[in-house]
Design a protein around this motif. Structure first.
Motif, PDB file in Angstrom:
ATOM      1  N   HIS A   1      40.583  43.436  33.328  1.00 36.18           N
ATOM      2  CA  HIS A   1      41.001  44.831  33.216  1.00 36.18           C
ATOM      3  C   HIS A   1      40.701  45.512  34.552  1.00 36.18           C
TER       4      HIS A   1
ATOM      5  N   ARG B   1      44.209  48.760  32.616  1.00 44.93           N
ATOM      6  CA  ARG B   1      44.006  47.642  31.701  1.00 44.93           C
ATOM      7  C   ARG B   1      44.989  46.477  31.853  1.00 44.93           C
TER       8      ARG B   1
ATOM      9  N   HIS C   1      33.292  42.826  32.419  1.00 45.50           N
ATOM     10  CA  HIS C   1      34.101  44.007  32.091  1.00 45.50           C
ATOM     11  C   HIS C   1      33.285  45.292  32.238  1.00 45.50           C
ATOM     12  N   GLY C   2      33.977  46.414  31.983  1.00 48.08           N
ATOM     13  CA  GLY C   2      33.319  47.706  31.819  1.00 48.08           C
ATOM     14  C   GLY C   2      33.756  48.295  30.489  1.00 48.08           C
TER      15      GLY C   2
HETATM   16 ZN   LIG Z   1      37.599  45.187  29.808  1.00 41.07          ZN
END
Ligand SMILES: [Zn+2]
Length: 389
Positions: free
Chosen positions: A172, A223, A265-266
């Protein structure tokens, strides 16, 4: 006053900017999708000016829960990104800042540009123990970079006994903290005087994809890739037409094998660092699950920058979703695998009221994760021996 986002990872639409106190903005959705949340723009000729900027479509963002408690990041020098006054009224995100310099940069989180990515890859490639590999091209024609770190010396285990450790980030693209984490990984693994590096490199080979989604990164997406594909829903059936990034990495994983995997990820909403695992995979072996639990506990007890209480709700047993990376790698390779999530807000267990969760702390957490991997090597090897009979 001039507002501009015509650069690498820029994203903003100016609806009106008649006065500095009434700037009306919108976030541009990802190409061929409805996801929106990432923004990045500069405001110029504003030294001494107080800005009030309203992002009018914040209420249509992918994760509206991401706005309460969130503070936008700003920078004068594009090195230090600090938090600025930000509020959310249910639809509008309002950012206010008194400018101390002619140009101020604003972003959802400290950006990690494609230029910085190239610098990182080029720097890593100069190490005698690292090798740059381009796996192929993206839909926009960019290179998909992988860095292989493999040191062979008299203390190393035999090549065929080394554990294959995969680290991938930024499926993402708007989750730029994931590539700051990668910078910390490379700074650690390529510093052979680092206390944990020596032993790790004796027993492990690393396959590192610091940016899984260069097209989305450059385009200023939250994303998706250039075709609007959410790469973390492509792992069951990736194609070169829709998701070459996953297709190419997955193919290399099958070629080389996977004994350990982190997908970085975040998370927009949850103000904590946490990991998500593979409790849903079909026919889960309790000894396989125990690897995840032990890693999580080790990390939580070794640093105030991680915790094991807050996170995603646990999935139901035997509800495997092979479209997602962690279920795919854990289910396919029977390895210790996880999704690491870092916050856009702050890590509430250890607040920083000025910077919030920041690039430096991402790099520190990366070191902590490698130390936990080191502590897990005997368990990973024992489980591998068990399942290979
Ligand atoms: Zn993510």
């Amino acid at each position: 006053m001039i507002i501009n986002s015509q650069f690498d990872s820029g994203n903003i639409i100016v609806k009106s900017a008649d006065t500095p106190q009434d700037i009306r903005l919108e976030i541009r959705p990802d190409n061929q999708s409805e996801f929106l949340q990432w923004f990045h723009f500069r405001v110029s000729n504003v030294a001494g000016v107080s800005l009030k900027m309203t992002i009018e479509n914040a209420g249509d963002a992918a994760y509206v829960d991401g706005w309460p408690g969130y503070k936008a990041r700003a920078s004068y020098d594009r090195e230090t990104w600090f938090m600025v006054d930000t509020s959310f009224d249910g639809q509008n995100l309002i950012i206010e800042h008194g400018c101390e310099s002619d140009t101020v940069w604003f972003a959802y989180f400290a950006p990690f540009s494609m230029d910085r990515h190239f610098d990182l890859v080029a720097w890593a490639g100069q190490s005698p123990i690292a090798k740059n590999v381009v796996l192929g091209k993206t839909l926009d024609g960019q290179d998909l970079d992988m860095i292989v770190i493999d040191r062979q010396d008299e203390n190393s285990v035999a090549a065929e006994k080394k554990l294959n450790c995969w680290l991938i980030a930024r499926q993402h693209p708007g989750e730029s903290m994931a590539e700051w984490w990668m910078e910390g990984v490379l700074n650690t693994l390529l510093d052979e005087s680092h206390p944990i590096t020596n032993e790790l490199l004796e027993q492990c080979r690393f396959y590192i994809v610091p940016n899984m989604n260069p097209d989305g990164s450059y385009r200023g997406h939250l994303r998706t890739n250039a075709a609007g594909a959410n790469l973390n829903r492509e792992w069951a059936n990736p194609t070169m037409e829709n998701s070459p990034e996953v297709y190419l990495v997955r193919q290399k994983m099958h070629e080389m094998g996977v004994d350990f995997h982190m997908d970085v990820h975040g998370d927009e909403a949850i103000p904590h660092n946490f990991i998500a695992g593979y409790e849903a995979i079909n026919g889960l072996d309790p000894d396989h699950q125990a690897l995840f639990d032990k890693f999580e506990q080790h990390l939580a007890t070794s640093t105030p920058e991680f915790q094991a209480e807050a996170g995603y709700p646990k999935a139901q047993p035997n509800s495997s979703d092979m479209k997602k990376c962690t279920d795919y790698t854990a289910g396919t390779f029977k390895c210790l695998a996880m999704t690491l999530e870092m916050p856009f807000k702050d890590h509430d267990n250890n607040h920083d009221p000025v910077l919030g969760w920041s690039p430096v702390r991402c790099g520190g957490l990366a070191q902590d994760c490698l130390a936990s991997l080191l502590s897990m090597l005997p368990d990973i090897k024992a489980y591998k021996a068990k399942i290979s009979g």
